[in-house]
Design an enzyme around this catalytic site. Structure first.
Site, PDB file in Angstrom:
ATOM      1  N   ARG A 108       0.882  -1.178   0.000  1.00 40.73           N
ATOM      2  CA  ARG A 108       0.000   0.000   0.000  1.00 40.73           C
ATOM      3  C   ARG A 108       0.910   1.217   0.000  1.00 40.73           C
ATOM      4  O   ARG A 108       1.760   1.371   0.878  1.00 40.73           O
ATOM      5  CB  ARG A 108      -0.898   0.021   1.235  1.00 40.73           C
ATOM      6  CG  ARG A 108      -1.629   1.359   1.368  1.00 40.73           C
ATOM      7  CD  ARG A 108      -2.716   1.337   2.390  1.00 40.73           C
ATOM      8  NE  ARG A 108      -3.836   0.553   1.930  1.00 40.73           N
ATOM      9  CZ  ARG A 108      -5.055   0.603   2.485  1.00 40.73           C
ATOM     10  NH1 ARG A 108      -5.283   1.409   3.514  1.00 40.73           N
ATOM     11  NH2 ARG A 108      -6.049  -0.132   2.013  1.00 40.73           N
ATOM     12  N   HIS A 135      -7.654   1.057  -6.263  1.00 39.82           N
ATOM     13  CA  HIS A 135      -7.779   0.157  -5.106  1.00 39.82           C
ATOM     14  C   HIS A 135      -8.426  -1.137  -5.632  1.00 39.82           C
ATOM     15  O   HIS A 135      -9.568  -1.463  -5.333  1.00 39.82           O
ATOM     16  CB  HIS A 135      -8.641   0.821  -4.029  1.00 39.82           C
ATOM     17  CG  HIS A 135      -8.542   0.171  -2.678  1.00 39.82           C
ATOM     18  ND1 HIS A 135      -7.710  -0.892  -2.410  1.00 39.82           N
ATOM     19  CD2 HIS A 135      -9.174   0.446  -1.501  1.00 39.82           C
ATOM     20  CE1 HIS A 135      -7.836  -1.244  -1.138  1.00 39.82           C
ATOM     21  NE2 HIS A 135      -8.709  -0.450  -0.566  1.00 39.82           N
ATOM     22  N   GLN A 138     -10.038  -4.046  -3.390  1.00 41.61           N
ATOM     23  CA  GLN A 138     -11.303  -3.633  -2.787  1.00 41.61           C
ATOM     24  C   GLN A 138     -12.448  -3.803  -3.786  1.00 41.61           C
ATOM     25  O   GLN A 138     -13.488  -4.395  -3.484  1.00 41.61           O
ATOM     26  CB  GLN A 138     -11.207  -2.149  -2.359  1.00 41.61           C
ATOM     27  CG  GLN A 138     -12.505  -1.562  -1.863  1.00 41.61           C
ATOM     28  CD  GLN A 138     -12.897  -2.067  -0.499  1.00 41.61           C
ATOM     29  OE1 GLN A 138     -12.127  -1.964   0.437  1.00 41.61           O
ATOM     30  NE2 GLN A 138     -14.079  -2.631  -0.366  1.00 41.61           N
ATOM     31  N   ASP A 227     -17.566   6.603  -0.730  1.00 42.87           N
ATOM     32  CA  ASP A 227     -16.259   6.546  -0.066  1.00 42.87           C
ATOM     33  C   ASP A 227     -16.017   7.920   0.541  1.00 42.87           C
ATOM     34  O   ASP A 227     -16.714   8.891   0.205  1.00 42.87           O
ATOM     35  CB  ASP A 227     -15.182   6.187  -1.112  1.00 42.87           C
ATOM     36  CG  ASP A 227     -13.802   5.970  -0.506  1.00 42.87           C
ATOM     37  OD1 ASP A 227     -13.685   5.865   0.731  1.00 42.87           O
ATOM     38  OD2 ASP A 227     -12.823   5.911  -1.286  1.00 42.87           O
ATOM     39  N   CYS A 267     -16.432   1.172   1.353  1.00 42.02           N
ATOM     40  CA  CYS A 267     -15.234   0.388   1.674  1.00 42.02           C
ATOM     41  C   CYS A 267     -14.709   0.639   3.080  1.00 42.02           C
ATOM     42  O   CYS A 267     -13.973  -0.182   3.612  1.00 42.02           O
ATOM     43  CB  CYS A 267     -14.145   0.670   0.645  1.00 42.02           C
ATOM     44  SG  CYS A 267     -13.561   2.370   0.641  1.00 42.02           S
ATOM     45  N   ARG A 293     -13.599  -9.252   1.699  1.00 40.82           N
ATOM     46  CA  ARG A 293     -12.221  -8.980   1.256  1.00 40.82           C
ATOM     47  C   ARG A 293     -11.364 -10.230   1.449  1.00 40.82           C
ATOM     48  O   ARG A 293     -10.502 -10.541   0.629  1.00 40.82           O
ATOM     49  CB  ARG A 293     -11.605  -7.817   2.065  1.00 40.82           C
ATOM     50  CG  ARG A 293     -12.300  -6.474   1.986  1.00 40.82           C
ATOM     51  CD  ARG A 293     -11.928  -5.699   0.767  1.00 40.82           C
ATOM     52  NE  ARG A 293     -10.521  -5.510   0.536  1.00 40.82           N
ATOM     53  CZ  ARG A 293      -9.772  -4.519   1.032  1.00 40.82           C
ATOM     54  NH1 ARG A 293     -10.307  -3.594   1.788  1.00 40.82           N
ATOM     55  NH2 ARG A 293      -8.479  -4.419   0.725  1.00 40.82           N
TER      56      ARG A 293
HETATM   57  N1   CP Z   1     -11.191  -0.424   2.736  1.00 38.55           N
HETATM   58  C1   CP Z   1      -9.892  -0.455   3.084  1.00 38.55           C
HETATM   59  O1   CP Z   1      -8.995  -0.636   2.268  1.00 38.55           O
HETATM   60  O2   CP Z   1      -9.666  -0.278   4.418  1.00 38.55           O
HETATM   61  P1   CP Z   1      -8.260  -0.061   5.103  1.00 38.55           P
HETATM   62  O3   CP Z   1      -7.755   1.295   4.670  1.00 38.55           O
HETATM   63  O4   CP Z   1      -8.531  -0.108   6.567  1.00 38.55           O
HETATM   64  O5   CP Z   1      -7.308  -1.147   4.662  1.00 38.55           O
HETATM   65  N1  NVA Z   2     -10.257   6.516  -1.072  1.00 33.67           N
HETATM   66  C1  NVA Z   2      -9.810   6.086   0.221  1.00 33.67           C
HETATM   67  C2  NVA Z   2      -9.967   4.613   0.365  1.00 33.67           C
HETATM   68  C3  NVA Z   2      -9.597   4.079   1.713  1.00 33.67           C
HETATM   69  C4  NVA Z   2      -9.718   2.591   1.811  1.00 33.67           C
HETATM   70  C5  NVA Z   2      -8.377   6.507   0.435  1.00 33.67           C
HETATM   71  O1  NVA Z   2      -7.567   6.412  -0.496  1.00 33.67           O
HETATM   72  O2  NVA Z   2      -8.061   6.942   1.538  1.00 33.67           O
END
Ligand code: CP
Ligand code: NVA
Length: 309
Positions: A108, A135, A138, A227, A267, A293
């Site tokens: 990430r 993402h 997800q 989101d 999410c 997930r």
């Molecule tokens: N939805 C999601 O990716 O959550 P986290 O940021 O907690 O991993």
């Molecule tokens: N769009 C959000 C998703 C988090 C899972 C972010 O990037 O923070």
């Protein structure tokens, strides 16, 4: 081996195979406990290395459970404790070492370029666990959740997104092309997806509808996604952005304009884009969505390791 970096780069056939495999595996686990390994133990002895340069709860835990249930193990590296993170080692050498010790790498990051660079030097698969532009784990899991809830192919449903044009939406747009579903997007003016996103959709004969009016976007929707308005490390005037999205909040009034049995998905983590009444209400399936997930990422791992049946 296969990388899992963006949905755009993966064939529709392979994406469908992942979703189908996840369903079979989920069905077979009904009587098993959280850490019980699937009967076929397909990733026995394999190590998934995870690294988070940004916060995570769900992605971290779901990958932990996913690899464990497949018979493998995982270690999570703290980015700021690596030589790479402190600038003392090149990305290429870090990638070579990860490939020596591990069998898969989940990252990430705040940099799409970093994922691309890693993929050049790794000899093990890399999985994008969220980047500024997408993402994918997800959204593939969300496709699974939609089909599980509605008991029909997503191509037969009206999908709606109310919110920012962010990484999750980019992946949802890619999914709309790969899985051939109708996608209506509701967002304020000046927050629409970038032109290259539309160009890609057009090139691949997809179709998305954009409305600067949330009421129009939710009309006839079977599924409403949203989101956070402010994503992780979003470098914007937060007060202004939240104000700009004020009339795009998903509340009971807005959801009443969608289909009667419309499902709300998010999410997580959540912010002001959805009222608690909707988030915790009867239309919301966000907890099932989060749990799924695990199931879909297991099949993503199998795809990456070349073991998808
Ligand atoms: N939805 C999601 O990716 O959550 P986290 O940021 O907690 O991993
Ligand atoms: N769009 C959000 C998703 C988090 C899972 C972010 O990037 O923070």
């Amino acid at each position: 081996m296969n990388h899992f970096i963006t949905l755009k780069d993966i064939s529709a056939t392979d994406l469908r195979k992942i979703v189908t495999d996840a369903k079979k595996r989920k069905d077979k686990r009904k009587k098993l406990s959280t850490l019980d390994v699937d009967k076929d133990n397909p990733l026995k002895g394999k190590l998934l290395i995870q690294m988070f340069e940004k916060s995570s709860l769900r992605t971290r835990l779901s990958f932990y459970l996913a690899i464990k249930q497949l018979g493998g193990g995982t270690i999570t590296l703290r980015a700021n404790e690596l030589h790479l993170g402190k600038g003392g080692e090149s990305l290429a050498d870090t990638a070579r070492i990860l490939s020596t010790y591990g069998d898969g790498f989940m990252l990430r990051t705040d940099s799409d370029k970093k994922i691309e660079e890693f993929s050049k030097y790794l000899t093990i698969p890399i999985i994008n666990g969220l980047s500024p532009s997408s993402h994918p784990t997800q959204v593939l899991s969300d496709i699974f959740t939609v089909e599980e809830i509605k008991k029909k192919p997503i191509s037969k449903l009206n999908i709606c997104w109310i919110g920012d044009s962010n990484n999750v939406l980019n992946s949802l747009i890619a999914a709309s092309v790969k899985f051939s579903f109708k996608l209506s997007i509701g967002c304020p003016k000046n927050y629409e997806p970038k032109k290259f996103v539309f160009d890609w959709v057009k090139k691949h004969k997809g179709k998305i509808n954009i409305y600067n009016d949330a009421k129009k976007a939710v009309k006839n929707a079977d599924i409403i996604f949203s989101d956070k308005v402010i994503s992780l490390n979003d470098k914007v005037n937060k007060t202004k952005k939240i104000k700009d999205f004020k009339s795009f909040q998903i509340n009971s009034k807005l959801i009443s304009l969608a289909k009667k049995n419309a499902t709300f998905l998010h999410c997580l983590p959540r912010g002001t884009e959805v009222s608690s009444e909707v988030f915790l209400g009867k239309n919301s399936k966000v907890w099932l969505q989060a749990l799924n997930r695990v199931h879909v990422q297991k099949s993503i791992l199998l795809y990456c390791f070349g073991k998808l049946r």
